[in-house]
Design a protein around this motif. Structure first.
Motif, short mmCIF file in Angstrom:
data_model
loop_
_atom_site.label_atom_id
_atom_site.label_comp_id
_atom_site.label_asym_id
_atom_site.label_seq_id
_atom_site.Cartn_x
_atom_site.Cartn_y
_atom_site.Cartn_z
N UNK A 134 1.04 -1.29 0.09
CA UNK A 134 -0.16 -0.45 -0.54
C UNK A 134 0.78 0.90 -0.04
N UNK A 135 2.04 0.92 0.80
CA UNK A 135 3.49 3.00 0.69
C UNK A 135 3.62 2.64 -0.64
N UNK A 136 4.40 1.31 -1.30
CA UNK A 136 4.77 1.74 -2.68
C UNK A 136 3.55 2.15 -3.22
N UNK A 137 2.47 1.75 -3.61
CA UNK A 137 1.54 2.22 -4.51
C UNK A 137 0.94 3.32 -4.50
N UNK A 138 1.09 3.82 -3.55
CA UNK A 138 0.32 5.13 -3.23
C UNK A 138 1.85 6.12 -3.38
N UNK A 139 2.74 5.74 -3.50
CA UNK A 139 4.16 6.38 -3.19
C UNK A 139 3.85 6.81 -5.05
N UNK A 140 3.65 5.64 -5.71
CA UNK A 140 4.05 5.87 -6.98
C UNK A 140 2.62 6.32 -8.20
N UNK A 141 1.60 6.48 -7.55
CA UNK A 141 0.15 7.20 -7.52
C UNK A 141 0.40 9.12 -7.63
N UNK A 142 0.83 9.19 -6.17
CA UNK A 142 1.36 10.22 -6.25
C UNK A 142 2.67 11.26 -6.93
N UNK A 143 3.49 10.19 -7.24
CA UNK A 143 4.68 10.43 -8.11
C UNK A 143 4.03 10.64 -9.43
N UNK A 144 3.12 10.16 -10.03
CA UNK A 144 2.50 10.23 -11.38
C UNK A 144 1.69 11.79 -11.88
N UNK A 145 1.52 11.84 -10.78
CA UNK A 145 0.45 12.61 -10.85
C UNK A 145 0.83 14.28 -10.77
N UNK A 146 2.09 14.67 -11.92
CA UNK A 146 2.88 15.58 -11.28
C UNK A 146 1.74 16.86 -11.52
N UNK A 147 0.91 17.17 -12.07
CA UNK A 147 -0.02 18.15 -12.13
C UNK A 147 0.02 18.92 -10.95
N UNK A 148 -0.95 17.94 -10.10
CA UNK A 148 -1.48 17.60 -8.60
C UNK A 148 -0.21 17.68 -8.00
N UNK A 149 0.19 17.23 -7.41
CA UNK A 149 1.20 16.72 -6.72
C UNK A 149 3.02 17.49 -7.18
N UNK A 150 3.16 17.33 -8.24
CA UNK A 150 4.71 18.26 -8.27
C UNK A 150 5.45 17.48 -8.47
N UNK A 151 4.85 15.82 -8.48
CA UNK A 151 5.05 15.03 -9.40
C UNK A 151 6.46 14.68 -7.94
N UNK A 152 7.97 14.31 -7.64
CA UNK A 152 8.18 13.61 -7.12
C UNK A 152 8.76 15.04 -6.05
N UNK A 153 9.19 16.42 -6.68
CA UNK A 153 9.87 17.19 -5.84
C UNK A 153 8.38 18.00 -4.76
N UNK A 154 7.00 17.64 -5.15
CA UNK A 154 6.01 18.18 -4.35
C UNK A 154 6.07 19.45 -4.65
N UNK A 155 5.96 20.03 -5.35
CA UNK A 155 6.14 21.58 -5.47
C UNK A 155 5.23 21.84 -7.31
#
Length: 124
Positions: free
Chosen positions: A30-51
């Motif tokens: 579950x941790x890996x799935x959520x991490x990958x999901x949030x990284x792939x949503x660049x327009x919403x989350x800012x990608x890996x940097x979070x900005x």
């Protein structure tokens, strides 16, 4: 917080029914799935940097639009802070702070005035 709580509830109830290695694997998955999901949503989350949507750093006319420029800026700032710190350490105030950190009474008796000591008659 409500969304996070709901997601934790939906995932947590079935996961906590597992035991041993299965519990560990479900938690990691579950941790890996959520991490990958949030990284792939660049327009919403800012990608890996979070900005997301933050403009590049600019000081006057200089725009730091590449990693190399930011690298050299950080080196310049670091060297500046180092020089200021060395200047403070070798100044009268820096020596007074060092003396106070080792032994407050001995520093006071040597003439260092910290201005906050309540009892001033211990050096007499």
């Amino acid at each position: 917080m409500i969304i996070t709580g709901l997601i934790a509830y939906v995932i947590g109830i079935p996961t906590l029914k597992l035991e041993g290695h299965y519990l560990v694997m479900a938690t990691l998955d579950s941790t890996s799935s959520f991490t990958l999901s949030w990284v792939q949503l660049d327009s919403v989350t800012g990608g890996p940097s979070g900005f997301a949507g933050i403009p590049r750093l600019a000081i006057g006319r200089w725009v730091f639009d590449s990693d190399a420029k930011i690298y050299y800026l950080l080196w310049a700032v670091s060297i500046g802070v180092l020089l200021l710190s060395l200047n403070l350490i070798h100044s009268r105030a820096g020596r007074a702070m060092a003396a106070l950190s080792h032994n407050e009474i001995a520093a006071r008796c040597s003439g260092v005035d910290d201005g906050d000591l309540q009892n001033q008659d211990f050096c007499d």
